[in-house]
Structure formats: C-alpha cells, structure tokens
Scaffold this motif. Structure first.
Motif, PDB file in Angstrom:
ATOM      1  N   ARG A 186      12.938   9.915  14.753  1.00  0.00           N
ATOM      2  CA  ARG A 186      13.475   9.116  13.655  1.00  0.00           C
ATOM      3  C   ARG A 186      14.888   8.669  13.993  1.00  0.00           C
ATOM      4  O   ARG A 186      15.590   9.309  14.759  1.00  0.00           O
ATOM      5  N   PHE A 187      15.300   7.553  13.405  1.00  0.00           N
ATOM      6  CA  PHE A 187      16.678   7.110  13.515  1.00  0.00           C
ATOM      7  C   PHE A 187      17.560   8.048  12.706  1.00  0.00           C
ATOM      8  O   PHE A 187      17.091   8.723  11.784  1.00  0.00           O
TER       9      PHE A 187
ATOM     10  N   GLY B 279      19.567   9.545   9.944  1.00  0.00           N
ATOM     11  CA  GLY B 279      19.534   9.337   8.503  1.00  0.00           C
ATOM     12  C   GLY B 279      18.169   8.934   7.960  1.00  0.00           C
ATOM     13  O   GLY B 279      18.000   8.819   6.748  1.00  0.00           O
ATOM     14  N   GLN B 280      17.200   8.726   8.814  1.00  0.00           N
ATOM     15  CA  GLN B 280      15.863   8.327   8.366  1.00  0.00           C
ATOM     16  C   GLN B 280      15.092   9.557   7.905  1.00  0.00           C
ATOM     17  O   GLN B 280      15.194  10.632   8.485  1.00  0.00           O
ATOM     18  N   ALA B 281      14.314   9.386   6.827  1.00  0.00           N
ATOM     19  CA  ALA B 281      13.528  10.489   6.296  1.00  0.00           C
ATOM     20  C   ALA B 281      12.410  10.882   7.283  1.00  0.00           C
ATOM     21  O   ALA B 281      11.937  10.035   8.046  1.00  0.00           O
TER      22      ALA B 281
ATOM     23  N   ALA C 154       8.773  11.726   8.802  1.00  0.00           N
ATOM     24  CA  ALA C 154       7.486  11.051   8.620  1.00  0.00           C
ATOM     25  C   ALA C 154       6.582  11.869   7.721  1.00  0.00           C
ATOM     26  O   ALA C 154       6.657  13.088   7.686  1.00  0.00           O
ATOM     27  N   ASP C 155       5.730  11.180   6.986  1.00  0.00           N
ATOM     28  CA  ASP C 155       4.737  11.881   6.173  1.00  0.00           C
ATOM     29  C   ASP C 155       3.758  12.584   7.089  1.00  0.00           C
ATOM     30  O   ASP C 155       3.397  12.080   8.156  1.00  0.00           O
TER      31      ASP C 155
END
Length: 110
Positions: free
Chosen positions: A99-100, A102-104, A106-107
């Motif tokens: 993920r980048f 600050g990105q949440a 993944a589901d």
C-alpha cells in the motif's frame, strides 16, 4: 522452405520452416506442442484445477472430479511440480498487499 529448381523457394503449406517437415506433417507437430503444453499446465497448475472443481455445483460426478483433482494436487506437491506456482502465488500476494503511505489495508475479500 525447400529450394526449387533454379534456386527459387518451393511453396509449402506452412510459412514456417519446421524441422523434418517433409517427414512429419504440421498437424502432428501442432498436436505434439498442444499435448506438451497441456501436460506442463496439468502438472504445474493442479491447484487451479482443484479450486475450479471445488467451486462447481455439488453432484455425484463433481465429487469424483474433486477427488481426482485433490489426488493430482497431492501427487504434484510430492513431486515438487507445484513449487513454482506456490512461490509465484506468495510473491503475488505480497505485492497485492503493498500500500502507499497512509493508504488503508486491503480488504481480506479481495
């Protein structure tokens, strides 16, 4: 292609020079290639075949197919033929989880 009298190329049904084309028809060459690729995929991707069988509508036939795919998967794992696919799957899952900043996350359903 074979040389025709006078130094010209003789016309053949195939635009590709196949080794032994005079002795072995192009159809036999294609059939051998397809058989080789099919056996390779069967041995190295039994996991996908087993997953497909497990997702099918339950029936007596599919129970037999699922048992056969599970047996094939066990054989390929014992042979080590499943190792390249397993390695590539692990690499893919790690890349998928990146993920980048600050990105949440993944589901899990993905």
């Amino acid at each position: 292609m074979a040389e025709a009298p006078g130094g010209r190329r003789a016309e053949t049904p195939s635009p590709v020079d196949l080794p032994g084309a005079e002795r072995r028809p192009a159809l036999a060459h294609a059939a051998g290639t397809i058989l080789t690729a099919s056996l390779f995929l069967l041995l190295t991707n039994a996991q996908a075949l087993d997953g497909w069988a497990a997702e099918q509508e339950p029936s007596e036939t599919m129970v037999r197919v699922t048992n056969a795919t599970e047996d094939l998967l066990a054989v390929t794992e014992r042979m080590g033929a499943a190792a390249p696919r397993a390695w590539l799957h692990r690499v893919w899952k790690r890349a998928q989880a990146l993920r980048f900043a600050g990105q949440a996350p993944a589901d899990e359903a993905m």
